[in-house]
Design a protein around this motif. Structure first.
Motif, PDB file in Angstrom:
ATOM      1  N   HIS A  61      -2.998  17.229  -0.255  1.00  0.00           N
ATOM      2  CA  HIS A  61      -2.028  16.430  -0.987  1.00  0.00           C
ATOM      3  C   HIS A  61      -2.739  15.239  -1.632  1.00  0.00           C
ATOM      4  CE1 HIS A  61       2.441  15.652  -1.326  1.00  0.00           C
ATOM      5  NE2 HIS A  61       1.932  14.561  -1.861  1.00  0.00           N
ATOM      6  N   TYR A  62      -2.807  15.249  -2.949  1.00  0.00           N
ATOM      7  CA  TYR A  62      -3.403  14.113  -3.663  1.00  0.00           C
ATOM      8  C   TYR A  62      -2.351  13.022  -3.845  1.00  0.00           C
ATOM      9  CZ  TYR A  62      -7.270  17.253  -4.302  1.00  0.00           C
ATOM     10  OH  TYR A  62      -8.320  18.093  -4.061  1.00  0.00           O
ATOM     11  N   GLY A  63      -2.815  11.789  -3.976  1.00  0.00           N
ATOM     12  CA  GLY A  63      -1.921  10.650  -3.832  1.00  0.00           C
ATOM     13  C   GLY A  63      -1.406  10.060  -5.121  1.00  0.00           C
ATOM     14  N   GLY A  64      -0.203   9.465  -5.044  1.00  0.00           N
ATOM     15  CA  GLY A  64       0.379   8.758  -6.165  1.00  0.00           C
ATOM     16  C   GLY A  64       0.591   7.283  -5.873  1.00  0.00           C
ATOM     17  N   LEU A  65      -0.086   6.763  -4.841  1.00  0.00           N
ATOM     18  CA  LEU A  65       0.053   5.342  -4.511  1.00  0.00           C
ATOM     19  C   LEU A  65      -0.784   4.520  -5.478  1.00  0.00           C
ATOM     20  CD1 LEU A  65      -0.317   5.525  -0.610  1.00  0.00           C
ATOM     21  CD2 LEU A  65       1.716   5.889  -2.011  1.00  0.00           C
TER      22      LEU A  65
ATOM     23  N   HIS B 218       7.178   0.260  -2.989  1.00  0.00           N
ATOM     24  CA  HIS B 218       7.373  -1.144  -3.358  1.00  0.00           C
ATOM     25  C   HIS B 218       6.269  -1.603  -4.308  1.00  0.00           C
ATOM     26  CE1 HIS B 218       9.332  -0.560   0.600  1.00  0.00           C
ATOM     27  NE2 HIS B 218      10.257  -1.354   0.103  1.00  0.00           N
ATOM     28  N   GLU B 219       5.972  -0.782  -5.293  1.00  0.00           N
ATOM     29  CA  GLU B 219       4.935  -1.141  -6.253  1.00  0.00           C
ATOM     30  C   GLU B 219       5.420  -2.261  -7.168  1.00  0.00           C
ATOM     31  OE1 GLU B 219       4.678   2.834  -7.580  1.00  0.00           O
ATOM     32  OE2 GLU B 219       2.960   3.328  -6.315  1.00  0.00           O
ATOM     33  N   PHE B 220       4.479  -3.010  -7.729  1.00  0.00           N
ATOM     34  CA  PHE B 220       4.777  -4.125  -8.633  1.00  0.00           C
ATOM     35  C   PHE B 220       5.693  -5.145  -7.963  1.00  0.00           C
ATOM     36  CE2 PHE B 220       4.073  -0.323 -11.323  1.00  0.00           C
ATOM     37  CZ  PHE B 220       2.872  -0.705 -11.885  1.00  0.00           C
TER      38      PHE B 220
ATOM     39  N   TRP C 181       4.999   9.660   5.231  1.00  0.00           N
ATOM     40  CA  TRP C 181       6.103  10.347   4.568  1.00  0.00           C
ATOM     41  C   TRP C 181       5.893  11.856   4.459  1.00  0.00           C
ATOM     42  CZ3 TRP C 181       3.303   6.258   2.408  1.00  0.00           C
ATOM     43  CH2 TRP C 181       3.892   5.001   2.578  1.00  0.00           C
ATOM     44  N   VAL C 182       4.628  12.304   4.331  1.00  0.00           N
ATOM     45  CA  VAL C 182       4.332  13.717   4.102  1.00  0.00           C
ATOM     46  C   VAL C 182       3.171  14.118   5.001  1.00  0.00           C
ATOM     47  CG1 VAL C 182       3.542  15.420   2.421  1.00  0.00           C
ATOM     48  CG2 VAL C 182       5.112  13.617   1.698  1.00  0.00           C
TER      49      VAL C 182
ATOM     50  N   PHE D  17       0.806  -1.222   0.000  1.00  0.00           N
ATOM     51  CA  PHE D  17       0.000   0.000   0.000  1.00  0.00           C
ATOM     52  C   PHE D  17       0.837   1.269   0.000  1.00  0.00           C
ATOM     53  CE2 PHE D  17      -1.668  -3.419   2.671  1.00  0.00           C
ATOM     54  CZ  PHE D  17      -2.624  -3.888   1.793  1.00  0.00           C
ATOM     55  N   ASP D  18       2.151   1.146  -0.201  1.00  0.00           N
ATOM     56  CA  ASP D  18       2.975   2.339  -0.297  1.00  0.00           C
ATOM     57  C   ASP D  18       3.283   2.602  -1.766  1.00  0.00           C
ATOM     58  OD1 ASP D  18       5.095   0.706  -1.101  1.00  0.00           O
ATOM     59  OD2 ASP D  18       6.025   0.656   0.870  1.00  0.00           O
TER      60      ASP D  18
END
Length: 508
Positions: free
Chosen positions: A391-395, A268-270, A385-386, A252-253
């Protein structure tokens, strides 16, 4: 590694976008290519399937309204206060939401836009001959995406109109197709997609559907349909192909930027557990694609989840029902939920951790085992982290992961009365090093079903799966015989949007 390949080409989007809505057809700029003159090569066909991904990732779908629909209809969320907008609150608290609900309309519209764009790709593919290998892979992607969209429709609405050809005329309206026939179409699409797609890609193509994604979704569809034997057959193909990652939170990060745009965390995507992810990118500039279509080479590729469900907007909180489902000392509770006193910014390289106070959290309180505190969802959030109020997300959204596959296999075994085998799958999930919960040993079918239901609640919380689980278990009669219904009286199927009824004479 984040893939940017699925940032859509403006040319491909302009062409396929011109035929995306069956209410506004044949509005083409003669100075630009048309759907008739385009799609002559595999590269052009790829632009077409990229345009389907763009809708999947849009605000109408995964970037906002999709998680809203599933979260409000499931049992894991309560309102965070009066700030929860009326359409979302209606889905959360009303057993029978109105056909005018804007969230319902967004998902309906997004699914049919995906379907029509996929149908364009599938219709044009037979005439593409310059690169048969790429063409066939693109056909597999289009069938996966069309199957996913139809599953969203049939699982939430039941009987709905079916379109398998591009809509080219304002008179091509269809009436309802029986749900059983829609399931047949979905199963055929996903079976053919699994055969056509590769098992993996190079990093530059991360985010595209694979054979594993098609197979996992096929298993989910078969379970929802009630065919546990077919589901088990499909899902067993994934055993050994994927594995659980040691750290639960790696699921989920991901891509997080500071407010100045510099990288805060890579993520740790993919990873080995991930089967299918929808790609998002955090630019750190507070941007979101409020056009809701996900299009444009410079448009924001973030999602709104960290805002909607975060501590600043505070639109939702975890439900007491979810909180009480966690066993004592289950680490997944803290991995999933933040509460007063917890440390945030523990992953930041530039800021020291700080403890959350009640004043930091713009929500009402919730109650866990008699303890009243302010809480909000940590999963898919960025405060590790922030610490930013806007703040919109990029996860990346993990739509399919291996833990879900194992628990679906456990449910298949429980359903046919083999509780020992169900326990083997459940205990693999519980034994993940960062979780390390005691094994379960159900002795009866009912005990195994209860163990599966419990594990799906706590392992997959806030992953937009609980809603379809509840629909399936309610249909099987497992409320209240095995577990209390978290949404008693709720209608199973949503109403077809009012504007669709008024526009489509075949539905009147």
């Amino acid at each position: 590694m984040k893939s940017y390949t699925i940032k859509m080409s403006l040319l491909g989007l302009a062409i396929i976008g011109a035929i995306a809505c069956n209410k506004r057809l044949n509005v083409l700029d003669e100075n630009n290519p048309t759907s008739e003159s385009y799609f002559k090569t595999a590269a052009e066909l790829q632009n077409g399937v990229n345009a389907v991904y763009s809708i999947l990732r849009s605000g109408n779908m995964i970037a906002r309204e999709w998680y809203t629909l599933h979260d409000m209809r499931g049992g894991e969320y309560n309102a965070g206060g009066e700030q929860l907008e009326a359409p979302r609150k209606e889905l959360l608290v009303s057993p029978t939401p109105a056909a005018t609900n804007s969230v319902i309309t967004s998902i309906w519209t997004g699914c049919y836009h995906m379907i029509n764009r996929a149908n364009v790709v599938l219709a044009k593919a037979p005439d593409v001959t310059d690169n048969p290998g790429l063409r066939d892979r693109i056909v597999g992607e289009a069938k996966f995406l069309r199957g996913w969209a139809y599953f969203e429709l049939v699982s939430q609405w039941g009987d709905v109109p079916v379109y398998t050809e591009p809509v080219t005329s304002p008179t091509q309206f269809q009436g309802k197709t029986p749900a059983a026939d829609i399931y047949t179409l979905i199963i055929n699409d996903l079976t053919e997609a699994a055969a056509a797609l590769p098992s993996e890609y190079g990093a530059s193509d991360n985010g595209r559907a694979t054979s594993g994604a098609a197979t996992a979704l096929l298993g989910r569809v078969q379970i929802q349909k009630g065919d546990y034997g077919a589901a088990k057959t499909a899902l067993l193909n994934l055993v050994g192909q994927y594995s659980l990652v040691d750290n639960y939170q790696w699921n989920f990060d991901g891509d997080v930027a500071n407010d100045d745009g510099t990288a805060a965390f890579g993520g740790h995507e993919f990873n080995d557990e991930s089967i299918f992810e929808v790609v998002f990118v955090d630019r750190g500039d507070g941007s979101f694609n409020w056009g809701y279509n996900g299009e444009g080479s410079t448009s924001a590729l973030a999602n709104a989840r960290t805002q909607d469900w975060g501590k600043t907007w505070g639109n939702t909180i975890p439900s007491n029902r979810l909180l009480d489902e966690y066993e004592a000392n289950d680490p997944r509770y803290k991995f999933t939920i933040w509460e007063e006193g917890d440390l945030i910014l523990t992953g930041s390289s530039s800021q020291s951790p700080v403890a959350l106070t009640a004043a930091d959290i713009n929500t009402t309180t919730s109650v866990k085992n008699g303890v009243t505190k302010k809480r909000f969802f940590r999963k898919y959030n960025i405060y590790e982290w922030v610490n930013s109020g806007n703040h919109y997300g990029g996860l990346n959204q993990r739509l399919l992961r291996y833990a879900d596959v194992l628990l679906m296999l456990a449910e298949c075994e429980a359903e046919v009365g083999t509780p020992g085998q169900a326990a083997i799958y459940i205990n693999q999930v519980r034994a993940r090093p960062s979780v390390n919960m005691p094994p379960v040993a159900p002795a009866t079918k009912e005990a195994a079903l209860r163990a599966v239901m419990h594990e799906r609640w706590v392992e997959l919380a806030a992953e937009e799966i609980n809603n379809i689980d509840i629909l399936r278990w309610r249909k099987k009669g497992y409320f209240p015989s095995i577990m209390t219904d978290p949404k008693p009286g709720q209608v199973d199927m949503l109403p077809i949007p009012a504007n669709e009824i008024s526009a489509n004479p075949a539905l009147q």
